[in-house]
Design a protein around this motif. Sequence first.
Motif, PDB file in Angstrom:
ATOM      1  N   LEU A 321       1.419 -40.808  16.071  1.00  0.00           N
ATOM      2  CA  LEU A 321       2.030 -39.476  16.016  1.00  0.00           C
ATOM      3  C   LEU A 321       2.309 -39.078  14.571  1.00  0.00           C
ATOM      4  CD1 LEU A 321       4.488 -39.844  19.017  1.00  0.00           C
ATOM      5  CD2 LEU A 321       2.603 -38.218  18.887  1.00  0.00           C
ATOM      6  N   GLY A 322       2.668 -40.068  13.754  1.00  0.00           N
ATOM      7  CA  GLY A 322       2.844 -39.791  12.332  1.00  0.00           C
ATOM      8  C   GLY A 322       1.557 -39.291  11.697  1.00  0.00           C
ATOM      9  N   TYR A 323       0.411 -39.896  12.086  1.00  0.00           N
ATOM     10  CA  TYR A 323      -0.885 -39.409  11.610  1.00  0.00           C
ATOM     11  C   TYR A 323      -1.077 -37.932  11.964  1.00  0.00           C
ATOM     12  CZ  TYR A 323      -3.337 -43.648  10.027  1.00  0.00           C
ATOM     13  OH  TYR A 323      -3.749 -44.737   9.320  1.00  0.00           O
ATOM     14  N   MET A 324      -0.772 -37.586  13.206  1.00  0.00           N
ATOM     15  CA  MET A 324      -0.969 -36.198  13.645  1.00  0.00           C
ATOM     16  C   MET A 324      -0.122 -35.239  12.826  1.00  0.00           C
ATOM     17  SD  MET A 324      -0.909 -36.835  17.764  1.00  0.00           S
ATOM     18  CE  MET A 324      -1.496 -38.412  18.398  1.00  0.00           C
ATOM     19  N   PHE A 325       1.113 -35.636  12.546  1.00  0.00           N
ATOM     20  CA  PHE A 325       1.995 -34.741  11.804  1.00  0.00           C
ATOM     21  C   PHE A 325       1.567 -34.606  10.349  1.00  0.00           C
ATOM     22  CE2 PHE A 325       5.136 -35.143  15.280  1.00  0.00           C
ATOM     23  CZ  PHE A 325       5.437 -33.802  15.422  1.00  0.00           C
ATOM     24  N   PHE A 326       1.138 -35.696   9.733  1.00  0.00           N
ATOM     25  CA  PHE A 326       0.766 -35.499   8.326  1.00  0.00           C
ATOM     26  C   PHE A 326      -0.566 -34.760   8.204  1.00  0.00           C
ATOM     27  CE2 PHE A 326      -1.003 -40.021   7.922  1.00  0.00           C
ATOM     28  CZ  PHE A 326      -2.277 -39.680   7.466  1.00  0.00           C
ATOM     29  N   ALA A 327      -1.382 -34.798   9.262  1.00  0.00           N
ATOM     30  CA  ALA A 327      -2.560 -33.929   9.270  1.00  0.00           C
ATOM     31  C   ALA A 327      -2.145 -32.467   9.332  1.00  0.00           C
ATOM     32  CB  ALA A 327      -3.455 -34.266  10.463  1.00  0.00           C
ATOM     33  N   ALA A 328      -1.166 -32.166  10.203  1.00  0.00           N
ATOM     34  CA  ALA A 328      -0.672 -30.793  10.299  1.00  0.00           C
ATOM     35  C   ALA A 328      -0.021 -30.367   8.986  1.00  0.00           C
ATOM     36  CB  ALA A 328       0.322 -30.677  11.453  1.00  0.00           C
ATOM     37  N   GLY A 329       0.731 -31.277   8.362  1.00  0.00           N
ATOM     38  CA  GLY A 329       1.379 -30.953   7.098  1.00  0.00           C
ATOM     39  C   GLY A 329       0.384 -30.717   5.978  1.00  0.00           C
ATOM     40  N   ALA A 330      -0.793 -31.331   6.082  1.00  0.00           N
ATOM     41  CA  ALA A 330      -1.846 -31.118   5.080  1.00  0.00           C
ATOM     42  C   ALA A 330      -2.663 -29.869   5.364  1.00  0.00           C
ATOM     43  CB  ALA A 330      -2.767 -32.334   5.029  1.00  0.00           C
ATOM     44  N   GLY A 331      -2.359 -29.191   6.466  1.00  0.00           N
ATOM     45  CA  GLY A 331      -3.075 -27.966   6.814  1.00  0.00           C
ATOM     46  C   GLY A 331      -4.248 -28.170   7.743  1.00  0.00           C
ATOM     47  N   ALA A 332      -4.498 -29.407   8.166  1.00  0.00           N
ATOM     48  CA  ALA A 332      -5.637 -29.704   9.044  1.00  0.00           C
ATOM     49  C   ALA A 332      -5.164 -29.749  10.499  1.00  0.00           C
ATOM     50  CB  ALA A 332      -6.284 -31.027   8.642  1.00  0.00           C
ATOM     51  N   TYR A 333      -4.807 -28.591  11.030  1.00  0.00           N
ATOM     52  CA  TYR A 333      -4.274 -28.540  12.398  1.00  0.00           C
ATOM     53  C   TYR A 333      -5.345 -28.914  13.423  1.00  0.00           C
ATOM     54  CZ  TYR A 333      -0.618 -26.030   9.941  1.00  0.00           C
ATOM     55  OH  TYR A 333       0.376 -25.691   9.063  1.00  0.00           O
ATOM     56  N   GLY A 334      -6.604 -28.574  13.137  1.00  0.00           N
ATOM     57  CA  GLY A 334      -7.685 -28.975  14.029  1.00  0.00           C
ATOM     58  C   GLY A 334      -7.819 -30.482  14.102  1.00  0.00           C
ATOM     59  N   ALA A 335      -7.676 -31.159  12.949  1.00  0.00           N
ATOM     60  CA  ALA A 335      -7.744 -32.621  12.927  1.00  0.00           C
ATOM     61  C   ALA A 335      -6.566 -33.228  13.667  1.00  0.00           C
ATOM     62  CB  ALA A 335      -7.779 -33.116  11.484  1.00  0.00           C
ATOM     63  N   ALA A 409      -9.056 -35.128   5.389  1.00  0.00           N
ATOM     64  CA  ALA A 409      -8.395 -33.832   5.211  1.00  0.00           C
ATOM     65  C   ALA A 409      -7.168 -33.957   4.316  1.00  0.00           C
ATOM     66  CB  ALA A 409      -8.000 -33.262   6.569  1.00  0.00           C
ATOM     67  N   ALA A 410      -6.412 -35.042   4.479  1.00  0.00           N
ATOM     68  CA  ALA A 410      -5.227 -35.238   3.634  1.00  0.00           C
ATOM     69  C   ALA A 410      -5.633 -35.364   2.167  1.00  0.00           C
ATOM     70  CB  ALA A 410      -4.462 -36.483   4.091  1.00  0.00           C
ATOM     71  N   PHE A 411      -6.699 -36.118   1.903  1.00  0.00           N
ATOM     72  CA  PHE A 411      -7.171 -36.274   0.523  1.00  0.00           C
ATOM     73  C   PHE A 411      -7.729 -34.957  -0.014  1.00  0.00           C
ATOM     74  CE2 PHE A 411     -10.243 -37.333  -2.763  1.00  0.00           C
ATOM     75  CZ  PHE A 411      -9.555 -38.275  -3.522  1.00  0.00           C
ATOM     76  N   ALA A 412      -8.479 -34.251   0.841  1.00  0.00           N
ATOM     77  CA  ALA A 412      -9.136 -33.022   0.397  1.00  0.00           C
ATOM     78  C   ALA A 412      -8.169 -31.866   0.218  1.00  0.00           C
ATOM     79  CB  ALA A 412     -10.222 -32.626   1.397  1.00  0.00           C
ATOM     80  N   SER A 413      -6.950 -31.989   0.764  1.00  0.00           N
ATOM     81  CA  SER A 413      -5.997 -30.880   0.662  1.00  0.00           C
ATOM     82  C   SER A 413      -5.625 -30.589  -0.791  1.00  0.00           C
ATOM     83  CB  SER A 413      -4.740 -31.190   1.477  1.00  0.00           C
ATOM     84  OG  SER A 413      -4.016 -32.271   0.890  1.00  0.00           O
ATOM     85  N   GLY A 414      -5.712 -31.615  -1.653  1.00  0.00           N
ATOM     86  CA  GLY A 414      -5.440 -31.413  -3.069  1.00  0.00           C
ATOM     87  C   GLY A 414      -3.977 -31.289  -3.418  1.00  0.00           C
ATOM     88  N   THR A 415      -3.093 -31.454  -2.445  1.00  0.00           N
ATOM     89  CA  THR A 415      -1.654 -31.376  -2.699  1.00  0.00           C
ATOM     90  C   THR A 415      -1.097 -32.769  -2.953  1.00  0.00           C
ATOM     91  OG1 THR A 415      -1.165 -31.556  -0.332  1.00  0.00           O
ATOM     92  CG2 THR A 415      -1.445 -29.338  -1.239  1.00  0.00           C
ATOM     93  N   SER A 416       0.054 -32.817  -3.596  1.00  0.00           N
ATOM     94  CA  SER A 416       0.673 -34.123  -3.875  1.00  0.00           C
ATOM     95  C   SER A 416       1.097 -34.805  -2.585  1.00  0.00           C
ATOM     96  CB  SER A 416       1.870 -33.943  -4.807  1.00  0.00           C
ATOM     97  OG  SER A 416       2.799 -33.028  -4.262  1.00  0.00           O
ATOM     98  N   HIS A 417       1.641 -34.013  -1.653  1.00  0.00           N
ATOM     99  CA  HIS A 417       2.058 -34.653  -0.395  1.00  0.00           C
ATOM    100  C   HIS A 417       0.846 -35.073   0.435  1.00  0.00           C
ATOM    101  CE1 HIS A 417       2.061 -30.215   0.458  1.00  0.00           C
ATOM    102  NE2 HIS A 417       1.414 -30.597   1.525  1.00  0.00           N
ATOM    103  N   GLY A 418      -0.271 -34.352   0.335  1.00  0.00           N
ATOM    104  CA  GLY A 418      -1.480 -34.760   1.038  1.00  0.00           C
ATOM    105  C   GLY A 418      -2.055 -36.051   0.472  1.00  0.00           C
TER     106      GLY A 418
END
Length: 668
Positions: A321-335, A409-418
């Motif tokens: 579930l943590g994986y799902m949330f950090f995907a959403a936080g990175a902007g990858a809601y589809g993932a 997606a987290a890596f590609a987001s380019g954000t520090s939190h991603g």
Amino acid sequence: MITILVFLPLLTALVAGLGGRAIGHTAAKALTTGGLFVSAALAWVIFTGFWLNDTAGYTVPVLDWIESGGLNVKWALKVDTLTAVMLVVVTSVSALVHLYSWGYMEEDPSQSRFFAYLSLFTFAMLMLVTADNLVQMFFGWEGVGLASYLLIGFWYHKPSANAAAIKAFVVNRVGDFGFSLGIFGTFLVFGTVSIDAILAAVPQHSGQTFSFLGSQVYVMTCLCLLLFVGACGKSAQLGLHTWLPDAMEGPTPVSALIHAATMVTAGVFMVCRLSPMFEASDTAQAVVCVIGACTALFAATVGMVQNDIKRVIAYSTCSQLGYMFFAAGAGAYGAAMFHLFTHAFFKALLFLGAGSVIHAMHHEQDMRFYGGLRRHIPITFWMMTIGTLALTGFFFTAGYYSKDAILEAAFASGTSHGTFAFFVGAIVAALTSFYSWRLVFLTFFGAPRWAGSEHIQHAAHGDHGHGDHHAHDHHHGHDDPTAGYHPHESPLSMLIPLFVLGTGALLAGFVWHEQFVGAEGGVAFWRGSLAFDTHLMHAMHEVPAWVVYTPSVAFFLGLGLAWHVFLNKPSIPIWWQKEVPGLYQFLLRKWYFDELYDTLFVRPAQWIGRIFWTRGDQQTIDRFGPNGAADVVVVGSNIARRFQTGYVYSYALVMLVGLAAAAAWMMR
């Protein structure tokens, strides 16, 4: 079609629950199971329409619900791609769990009640995912909370089950309070609770602020964080996660239904449903991403040392579930939704497979008393191996596609939190592989270690009581307490769901990855039902090769380490426990969250409650209220009784005194 799909589980739950004694267990089970399979078939028809791009989203009105001032709430069923995905997950897993429960709960005396609770839970979850507005979503949100309380505490004569049910209910109330505040605030800002109207108006409010304690706070950030508190409670994120492992006190089918595929994913669904709101706040996205990554790491570390087979899988759920949330936080809601979809298959498979192991081992849940089971229950072994391969991301399984998509997606987001989430997620992938294969090796490989199990002693000596909740007696005076006991494969009703889920765990990622996370296919598939960033999806396919191969490297690292520790050198775990007892206890005691909450919240609350009870209730309210009034009556009665002597002259004296007093009063 959608109306039948949603309300059929409610109808069957009412009939089985209220009329179970009249119609009997078999009829109640057949009715609820049949109703869920009908709903599941309809859900797949709806999903196929969106998958093949020949269905447009629509809303089916049910009734006018609430009208008060500016608040106008209609009960309607919203159907779009996001809803269709959740309908398939909820009804498919629930139908298979119903079928599985025919074998698992066969000798339980309250089968009708159990199946009614399962169907009631499914109805509440369907109400949540088809919600057209936030109030209706909250109705389903609370409904699944109620049903989970009933299911976790199903064996209510077990004190541990009662405590776990209450704990789940109370912890979720904390999250639900934040969720309700978020709904109130959303209505205050947008003037409506209609989800479509809110999302359409998000751009108008994206830059608004309000003053709080001398600081300017962004409106959308505040609303999203309040809503996310609700998601943390329901989806067991760090801080509000403590209820999930204890919820394993419920029957194993409950664990598969609630804690693998449905209720715990409600928070992820809510964040994706309201994704345009979260897109309007970088701060909220960063919080969601970091909390998700930290939860994944926390749960993975704790899962490495658990001995209860169901608790290992429970912490695995928390981690995924943590994986799902950090995907959403990175902007990858589809993932995030892709992993939710695939996770439902392989995690339900693992839970039901664990139930099959527990069934074979006479309801023994401690993996330290397993070993060598692959020869005795080969079908369960292969099904759990498939589930483990999918969970750990082996090539071309469901988890391989969805977990890789999240990390990329987290890596590609380019954000520090991603970026933070990517590296944490890579570490968690290795830990996941380690503890998942630890479960397989301890359960199915090595020499049998059944002799120390009281459950197996019962079975070996002919005591064939069933149920996780039965008491156990010690047997003494036998050289081999497990002589004559042979683990047995589960009945067909328990194996068929394993085959179906195993097929999903192998093929779901390969079949649907283009629709969920494809740069072109995703736009046509989701059709605006969530915020889909095509630029991020394109960037996912352009990440460096080492990023692409990281999950696979993590898989083999975890597998190799687990093989070395638990098969090649089985003395290592004992050595580690002795050499690093502090770290081992820290992980075994779940980072001491329960002890911390007990000190900070539970004991002070109990102390305050005792003060109000003894000093407030007993010594003040009761003393001067009902007890005081009763004491006055008693004292008055005792005084009056002294004048009841039975002598006429005594009464005459009282009459004269009274007459004199009356005359004196009149003459004053």
